[in-house]
Design an enzyme around this catalytic site. Structure first.
Site, short mmCIF file in Angstrom:
data_model
loop_
_atom_site.label_atom_id
_atom_site.label_comp_id
_atom_site.label_asym_id
_atom_site.label_seq_id
_atom_site.Cartn_x
_atom_site.Cartn_y
_atom_site.Cartn_z
N LYS A 120 0.64 -73.58 2.62
CA LYS A 120 1.53 -74.75 2.65
C LYS A 120 1.49 -75.35 4.04
O LYS A 120 1.67 -74.65 5.04
CB LYS A 120 2.97 -74.33 2.31
CG LYS A 120 3.93 -75.50 2.18
CD LYS A 120 3.86 -76.08 0.79
CE LYS A 120 4.62 -77.40 0.68
NZ LYS A 120 3.88 -78.55 1.23
N GLN A 162 2.13 -72.76 11.38
CA GLN A 162 2.74 -72.91 10.05
C GLN A 162 2.99 -71.56 9.39
O GLN A 162 3.94 -71.41 8.61
CB GLN A 162 1.82 -73.77 9.17
CG GLN A 162 2.52 -74.45 8.01
CD GLN A 162 3.31 -75.68 8.44
OE1 GLN A 162 2.84 -76.48 9.22
NE2 GLN A 162 4.51 -75.82 7.93
N LYS A 219 6.37 -70.41 10.87
CA LYS A 219 7.41 -71.36 10.49
C LYS A 219 7.77 -71.20 9.03
O LYS A 219 8.96 -71.13 8.66
CB LYS A 219 6.91 -72.79 10.75
CG LYS A 219 7.92 -73.88 10.42
CD LYS A 219 7.31 -75.26 10.47
CE LYS A 219 6.71 -75.58 11.83
NZ LYS A 219 6.21 -76.97 11.89
N LYS A 225 -3.02 -75.99 7.07
CA LYS A 225 -2.91 -77.35 7.62
C LYS A 225 -4.22 -78.07 7.38
O LYS A 225 -5.28 -77.45 7.21
CB LYS A 225 -2.63 -77.28 9.12
CG LYS A 225 -1.94 -78.52 9.67
CD LYS A 225 -0.47 -78.59 9.29
CE LYS A 225 0.21 -79.81 9.90
NZ LYS A 225 1.66 -79.83 9.61
N GLY A 283 2.68 -84.23 3.73
CA GLY A 283 2.37 -85.25 4.71
C GLY A 283 2.58 -84.75 6.13
O GLY A 283 3.13 -83.68 6.37
N ASP A 284 2.10 -85.53 7.08
CA ASP A 284 2.29 -85.26 8.50
C ASP A 284 2.07 -86.60 9.20
O ASP A 284 2.20 -87.65 8.56
CB ASP A 284 1.30 -84.18 8.99
CG ASP A 284 1.63 -83.62 10.37
OD1 ASP A 284 2.57 -82.82 10.47
OD2 ASP A 284 0.96 -83.99 11.35
N THR A 312 13.18 -82.90 8.17
CA THR A 312 12.78 -82.32 9.46
C THR A 312 13.77 -82.72 10.55
O THR A 312 14.19 -81.88 11.37
CB THR A 312 11.36 -82.74 9.85
OG1 THR A 312 10.47 -82.48 8.76
CG2 THR A 312 10.88 -81.95 11.05
N ASN A 348 9.26 -90.49 11.60
CA ASN A 348 10.17 -89.94 10.61
C ASN A 348 11.12 -88.89 11.19
O ASN A 348 12.33 -88.93 10.99
CB ASN A 348 9.34 -89.34 9.48
CG ASN A 348 10.18 -88.84 8.33
OD1 ASN A 348 10.85 -89.62 7.68
ND2 ASN A 348 10.16 -87.55 8.09
N SER A 369 10.04 -79.11 1.52
CA SER A 369 8.82 -79.20 0.71
C SER A 369 8.75 -78.05 -0.29
O SER A 369 8.35 -78.23 -1.44
CB SER A 369 7.58 -79.18 1.61
OG SER A 369 7.39 -80.42 2.24
#
Length: 449
Positions: free
Chosen positions: A93, A114, A117, A129, A168-169, A212, A243, A380
């Site tokens: 993820k 990630q 996290k 990622k 998304g990023d 976030t 964002n 997410s």
């Protein structure tokens, strides 16, 4: 770089020899390994099983060509990446980033971060990622659609709702997710939760856009509360205006703070009356205007060219939400000199190692990215749950779960730091807490021969 444990130093040296041209990745690995020194002493079973050596190597690295046609009919070629780093506790993820700075080092660093996290959220998701060096800026909707379709044509063979679920990023919002999802559905002939960040009502989760930024403030609130403080009456500086920064601004204001500065890649604005969130949101999300436009509409605001100077603005709380290594030692010194008491990272690894060391030396409350900005991936994962159950939860339900998750992340990081003799050090605590969950899963599943 020197790690205080010789065993972990050997692992780092070996990795550095093989990854010479990947500075961002090596920086992320160093920070985690340095934090894990006390774990080596307490858990020799991890050493025997080779967990430390395994966890710094991705399970799979994918690099592929993306050919697409621009509006002038010219064939363009970009590079695409997906690093599937660790699936010990769930499907990979992590987001997709479309930006010209994207390279393998950055994607590996983001994927490595990630892992921990995602583990900290308490949800069953592994670390990964991806992205491309494609630049969406200045491209038409048609060009972005054709690029996304070309990107997904290759990526679709490597992902799935129970295998790898991108989100998304930077450079990948709801528009891009829609084009990517449409191509996946077209090729695979299935409507599944293979991507998160979809539009609400079309498989997306309410509160995902805000998650976030909101989560960053929820984590910061817990960090402040442990010292008998809160957001009320505090001056807040937020780097970035994307964002994460936007919704950190909104939540900080709702918690009683005054946000006095925000930035973009060109410069920053200062408004001593407090940033007008609704005006900023409309300007950035609807008009996609540069932040300088704000001063044309708000007479009390000032614009300063160059974004790094934002850390000279006096504040109580700093929230770096732009990009990696944006807050260096000089910036850290300016913050401390002007009375900053707390820093929490909204971007991925936005503070340089020297800045982090300075904050810790000066006793500044510091929330590291893998803990403080985990709200996005947590929501997410909640979107994945809704997709699996064919349900849609209310904004209040999701926001409530997000709040609880961020509170638990803080508590787990603080508890791990205390247990391993580093009380108050949330960098060490977050790294250890995330690592332990993944390491236990890897140990339980056995070595793969």
């Amino acid at each position: 770089m020197s790690i205080s444990n010789s065993y972990l130093q050997g692992i780092y040296d070996s990795l550095a020899e093989k990854s010479t041209h990947e500075p961002e990745f090596l920086q992320a690995v160093y920070e985690v390994l340095e934090s894990l020194c006390p774990v080596v002493e307490k858990r020799p079973d991890f050493v025997k099983a080779g967990i430390f050596s395994q966890i710094v190597e991705p399970e799979r690295v994918l690099q592929f060509r993306i050919s697409w046609v621009d509006d002038a009919g010219t064939v363009r070629v970009n590079r695409g990446y997906r690093v599937q780093f660790n699936s010990a506790i769930g499907p990979y993820k992590g987001g997709l980033r479309f930006h010209p700075s994207v390279n393998l080092s950055i994607i590996k660093f983001l994927g490595f971060e990630q892992i921990f996290k995602n583990a900290l959220t308490g949800l069953p998701i592994g670390g990964g990622k991806g992205g491309s060096d494609f630049d969406p800026k200045g491209k038409s909707d048609g060009e972005i659609m054709r690029f996304c379709q070309a990107f997904m044509t290759e990526l679709q063979r490597h992902i799935g709702a129970d295998t790898d679920v991108p989100a998304g990023d930077i450079g990948v919002g709801a528009r891009e997710i829609g084009y990517l999802f449409g191509q996946y559905k077209r090729i695979r002939n299935e409507f599944t939760g293979v991507l998160t960040g979809k539009k609400a009502g079309l498989g997306g989760s309410l509160a995902r856009t805000e998650a976030t930024g909101y989560g960053l403030c929820y984590f910061t609130k817990e960090m402040l509360a442990a010292e008998g403080e809160d957001f009320s009456g505090k001056r807040v500086v937020i780097s970035g205006s994307g964002n994460v920064a936007l919704y950190a601004c909104q939540k900080a204001i709702r918690l009683g703070a005054k946000v006095v500065a925000m930035s973009d890649s060109g410069g920053y604005i200062v408004d001593e009356n407090g940033i007008d969130f609704e005006r900023m949101r409309e300007m950035k999300e609807v008009r996609r205007a540069r932040i300088q436009t704000y001063v044309d509409e708000v007479p009390t605001a000032q614009y300063v060219s160059g974004c790094r100077g934002i850390w000279s603005v006096p504040c109580d709380i700093a929230l770096p939400c732009a990009t990696q290594n944006e807050l260096d030692l000089d910036g850290a010194r300016m913050l401390v000199e002007h009375g900053c008491m707390a820093v929490a990272e909204g971007a991925n690894m936005p503070s340089t190692p020297e800045a982090v060391s300075f904050f810790r030396e000066k006793g500044i409350l510091f929330g590291p990215a893998k803990a403080a900005n985990a709200g996005g991936v947590a929501t997410s994962a909640l979107e994945m749950s809704q997709n699996s159950q064919r349900l849609s939860w209310s904004f209040e339900q999701v926001d409530g779960m997000l709040h609880d998750i961020m509170k638990e992340i803080y508590q787990n990081a603080a508890a791990a730091a205390k247990e391993y003799g580093q009380e108050g050090d949330l960098v060490t605590g977050a790294n250890i807490a995330g690592f332990l969950k993944v390491a236990e899963a890897m140990l339980w599943q056995g070595v793969i021969f």
